[in-house]
Design a protein around this motif. Structure first.
Motif, mmCIF file in Angstrom:
data_model
loop_
_atom_site.group_PDB
_atom_site.id
_atom_site.type_symbol
_atom_site.label_atom_id
_atom_site.label_comp_id
_atom_site.label_asym_id
_atom_site.label_seq_id
_atom_site.Cartn_x
_atom_site.Cartn_y
_atom_site.Cartn_z
ATOM 1 N N GLY A 61 12.837 1.219 10.008
ATOM 2 C CA GLY A 61 13.832 2.463 10.600
ATOM 3 C C GLY A 61 13.142 3.300 9.498
ATOM 4 N N GLN A 62 11.675 3.077 9.311
ATOM 5 C CA GLN A 62 10.752 4.214 8.622
ATOM 6 C C GLN A 62 10.727 4.113 7.177
ATOM 7 O OE1 GLN A 62 11.278 8.034 10.696
ATOM 8 N NE2 GLN A 62 9.952 7.501 12.164
ATOM 9 N N SER A 63 11.129 3.568 6.904
ATOM 10 C CA SER A 63 11.002 3.040 5.002
ATOM 11 C C SER A 63 9.886 2.267 4.776
ATOM 12 C CB SER A 63 11.982 2.093 4.748
ATOM 13 O OG SER A 63 12.572 1.563 3.614
ATOM 14 N N TRP A 64 8.789 3.461 4.084
ATOM 15 C CA TRP A 64 7.533 3.209 4.021
ATOM 16 C C TRP A 64 7.867 2.504 2.746
ATOM 17 C CZ3 TRP A 64 6.622 3.215 8.977
ATOM 18 C CH2 TRP A 64 6.500 3.792 9.915
ATOM 19 N N ASP A 65 8.021 2.915 1.953
ATOM 20 C CA ASP A 65 7.857 2.810 0.548
ATOM 21 C C ASP A 65 8.244 1.103 0.420
ATOM 22 O OD1 ASP A 65 6.888 5.369 -0.092
ATOM 23 O OD2 ASP A 65 9.277 5.757 -1.705
ATOM 24 N N ASN A 66 9.103 0.226 1.363
ATOM 25 C CA ASN A 66 9.827 -0.312 1.695
ATOM 26 C C ASN A 66 8.536 -1.398 1.764
ATOM 27 O OD1 ASN A 66 12.088 -0.939 -0.538
ATOM 28 N ND2 ASN A 66 13.264 -0.079 1.412
ATOM 29 N N ALA A 67 7.975 -0.989 3.205
ATOM 30 C CA ALA A 67 6.893 -1.641 3.804
ATOM 31 C C ALA A 67 5.992 -1.920 3.317
ATOM 32 C CB ALA A 67 6.736 -0.253 5.076
ATOM 33 N N LEU A 68 5.578 -0.460 2.158
ATOM 34 C CA LEU A 68 3.764 -0.827 1.275
ATOM 35 C C LEU A 68 4.292 -2.250 -0.047
ATOM 36 C CD1 LEU A 68 3.635 2.764 1.853
ATOM 37 C CD2 LEU A 68 1.915 0.987 2.558
ATOM 38 N N GLY A 69 5.658 -2.016 -0.189
ATOM 39 C CA GLY A 69 5.867 -2.714 -1.122
ATOM 40 C C GLY A 69 5.618 -3.684 -1.262
ATOM 41 N N THR A 70 6.546 -4.966 0.612
ATOM 42 C CA THR A 70 5.999 -5.794 1.088
ATOM 43 C C THR A 70 5.165 -6.512 0.952
ATOM 44 O OG1 THR A 70 8.738 -5.426 1.483
ATOM 45 C CG2 THR A 70 7.602 -6.962 2.687
ATOM 46 N N TYR A 71 3.969 -5.097 1.962
ATOM 47 C CA TYR A 71 2.773 -5.545 1.844
ATOM 48 C C TYR A 71 1.713 -5.948 0.819
ATOM 49 C CZ TYR A 71 2.568 -4.947 7.179
ATOM 50 O OH TYR A 71 2.555 -4.470 8.061
ATOM 51 N N MET A 72 2.495 -4.749 -0.681
ATOM 52 C CA MET A 72 1.302 -5.461 -1.277
ATOM 53 C C MET A 72 2.251 -6.968 -2.121
ATOM 54 S SD MET A 72 1.423 -1.486 -3.452
ATOM 55 C CE MET A 72 1.019 -0.113 -2.581
ATOM 56 N N LYS A 87 -6.178 -13.050 6.327
ATOM 57 C CA LYS A 87 -4.637 -12.375 6.119
ATOM 58 C C LYS A 87 -4.946 -11.295 5.128
ATOM 59 C CE LYS A 87 -2.135 -16.018 7.215
ATOM 60 N NZ LYS A 87 -0.916 -16.986 6.827
ATOM 61 N N LEU A 88 -5.388 -11.029 4.149
ATOM 62 C CA LEU A 88 -5.669 -10.030 3.133
ATOM 63 C C LEU A 88 -5.616 -8.887 4.082
ATOM 64 C CD1 LEU A 88 -5.289 -8.763 0.431
ATOM 65 C CD2 LEU A 88 -8.104 -9.923 0.268
ATOM 66 N N ALA A 89 -6.918 -8.684 5.303
ATOM 67 C CA ALA A 89 -7.244 -7.794 5.385
ATOM 68 C C ALA A 89 -6.273 -6.978 6.035
ATOM 69 C CB ALA A 89 -8.441 -8.468 6.067
ATOM 70 N N ARG A 90 -5.578 -8.431 7.336
ATOM 71 C CA ARG A 90 -4.654 -7.309 7.885
ATOM 72 C C ARG A 90 -3.583 -6.832 7.428
ATOM 73 N NH1 ARG A 90 -5.246 -12.528 10.881
ATOM 74 N NH2 ARG A 90 -3.917 -13.182 9.762
ATOM 75 N N ALA A 91 -3.567 -7.102 6.131
ATOM 76 C CA ALA A 91 -2.030 -6.321 5.680
ATOM 77 C C ALA A 91 -2.945 -5.028 4.716
ATOM 78 C CB ALA A 91 -1.508 -8.160 4.115
ATOM 79 N N GLN A 92 -4.175 -5.172 4.707
ATOM 80 C CA GLN A 92 -4.542 -3.830 3.986
ATOM 81 C C GLN A 92 -4.838 -3.166 5.426
ATOM 82 O OE1 GLN A 92 -7.612 -5.273 1.681
ATOM 83 N NE2 GLN A 92 -6.722 -5.059 -0.311
ATOM 84 N N HIS A 93 -5.193 -3.267 6.406
ATOM 85 C CA HIS A 93 -5.196 -2.512 7.405
ATOM 86 C C HIS A 93 -4.025 -1.597 8.268
ATOM 87 C CE1 HIS A 93 -6.498 -0.983 11.296
ATOM 88 N NE2 HIS A 93 -5.023 -1.668 11.863
ATOM 89 N N ALA A 94 -2.820 -2.938 8.045
ATOM 90 C CA ALA A 94 -1.665 -2.511 8.385
ATOM 91 C C ALA A 94 -1.334 -1.038 6.609
ATOM 92 C CB ALA A 94 -0.689 -3.500 8.646
ATOM 93 N N MET A 95 -0.805 -1.169 5.632
ATOM 94 C CA MET A 95 -1.097 -1.019 4.176
ATOM 95 C C MET A 95 -1.885 0.331 5.285
ATOM 96 S SD MET A 95 -0.946 -2.870 1.211
ATOM 97 C CE MET A 95 -1.541 -1.941 0.553
ATOM 98 N N ALA A 96 -2.745 0.661 5.064
ATOM 99 C CA ALA A 96 -3.692 1.812 5.502
ATOM 100 C C ALA A 96 -3.019 2.593 7.020
ATOM 101 C CB ALA A 96 -5.568 1.743 5.491
ATOM 102 N N THR A 97 -2.616 1.944 8.309
ATOM 103 C CA THR A 97 -1.986 2.746 8.752
ATOM 104 C C THR A 97 -1.275 3.157 8.647
ATOM 105 O OG1 THR A 97 -3.225 0.598 10.374
ATOM 106 C CG2 THR A 97 -0.877 2.437 11.098
ATOM 107 N N ILE A 98 -0.332 2.332 7.187
ATOM 108 C CA ILE A 98 1.595 3.244 6.735
ATOM 109 C C ILE A 98 0.648 4.850 6.496
ATOM 110 C CG2 ILE A 98 3.676 3.470 5.135
ATOM 111 C CD1 ILE A 98 3.607 0.295 6.229
ATOM 112 N N TYR A 99 -0.348 4.235 5.084
ATOM 113 C CA TYR A 99 -1.292 5.646 5.127
ATOM 114 C C TYR A 99 -1.115 6.581 5.360
ATOM 115 C CZ TYR A 99 -0.614 3.010 0.374
ATOM 116 O OH TYR A 99 -0.294 2.520 -0.922
ATOM 117 N N GLU A 100 -1.596 6.396 6.803
ATOM 118 C CA GLU A 100 -2.060 7.694 8.206
ATOM 119 C C GLU A 100 -1.232 8.309 8.527
ATOM 120 O OE1 GLU A 100 -4.967 5.306 10.114
ATOM 121 O OE2 GLU A 100 -6.850 5.173 9.275
#
Length: 180
Positions: A61-72, A87-100
């Motif tokens: 749904g391209q709700s990046w704010d909700n996705a980032l909050g959930t990853y955090m 798992k922490l590294a994978r979560a932070q990598h996914a967050m970085a992808t969203i920020y990019e």
């Protein structure tokens, strides 16, 4: 139900309500569920699985704010609760992808519409109520109005200057913009 209607953000938010029923406790075992299908597992694993499904819906749904909050939230649990740094590294990598993707401007803004339900033909919960609906980024007033007309086939869409009757169902639909 929300996912079938292609309301992915709302589907993720519905799963959040389900996930809030569980604690981030890796030692407590919870019972299996039939719908949604979950095996017997720890409370942590169940909540983590629900969070992954939430994130998928938020990203669809391209709700990046909700996705980032959930990853955090997941990253905090991996770092301070179960100490799973892979798992922490994978979560932070996914967050970085969203920020990019946000930085590249791949973020599309949804359109919003104000809908007023008028007339005695609507249930008491809708009658004379105003709601703000989130449409897709490519929604126009005409396409949103058509969708509302499909949901309420007996309703008449009022244009400015038209007079509504007390009996029946009438919708007033206006495009609105959020104040940033």
């Amino acid at each position: 139900l929300q996912a079938e209607s292609l309301n992915f953000t709302e589907a993720g938010l519905a799963l959040r309500l389900h996930a809030e029923l569980y604690e981030w406790d890796p030692s407590t075992i919870v019972d299996p569920l039939a719908d949604p299908d979950f095996p017997p597992q720890s409370s942590f694993e169940r909540k983590e699985q629900l969070y992954f499904q939430m994130i998928k819906y938020y990203e669809d749904g391209q709700s990046w704010d909700n996705a980032l909050g959930t990853y955090m939230e997941l990253a905090t649990q991996y770092e301070h609760n179960i100490f799973d740094f892979a798992k922490l590294a994978r979560a932070q990598h996914a967050m970085a992808t969203i920020y990019e993707s946000i930085a590249k401007g791949d973020r599309s803004n949804p359109r919003y519409f104000r809908v007023v339900y008028k007339g005695l033909g609507f249930p008491v919960g809708l009658r004379d109520k105003h709601f703000i609906f989130e449409g897709s980024p490519n929604d126009r007033l005409a396409t949103f109005t058509d969708r509302m007309q499909q949901q309420h086939p007996a309703a008449q869409v009022l244009t400015p200057g038209m007079e509504e009757d007390v009996e029946g169902q009438y919708l007033q639909i206006y495009p609105v913009s959020p104040q940033k």
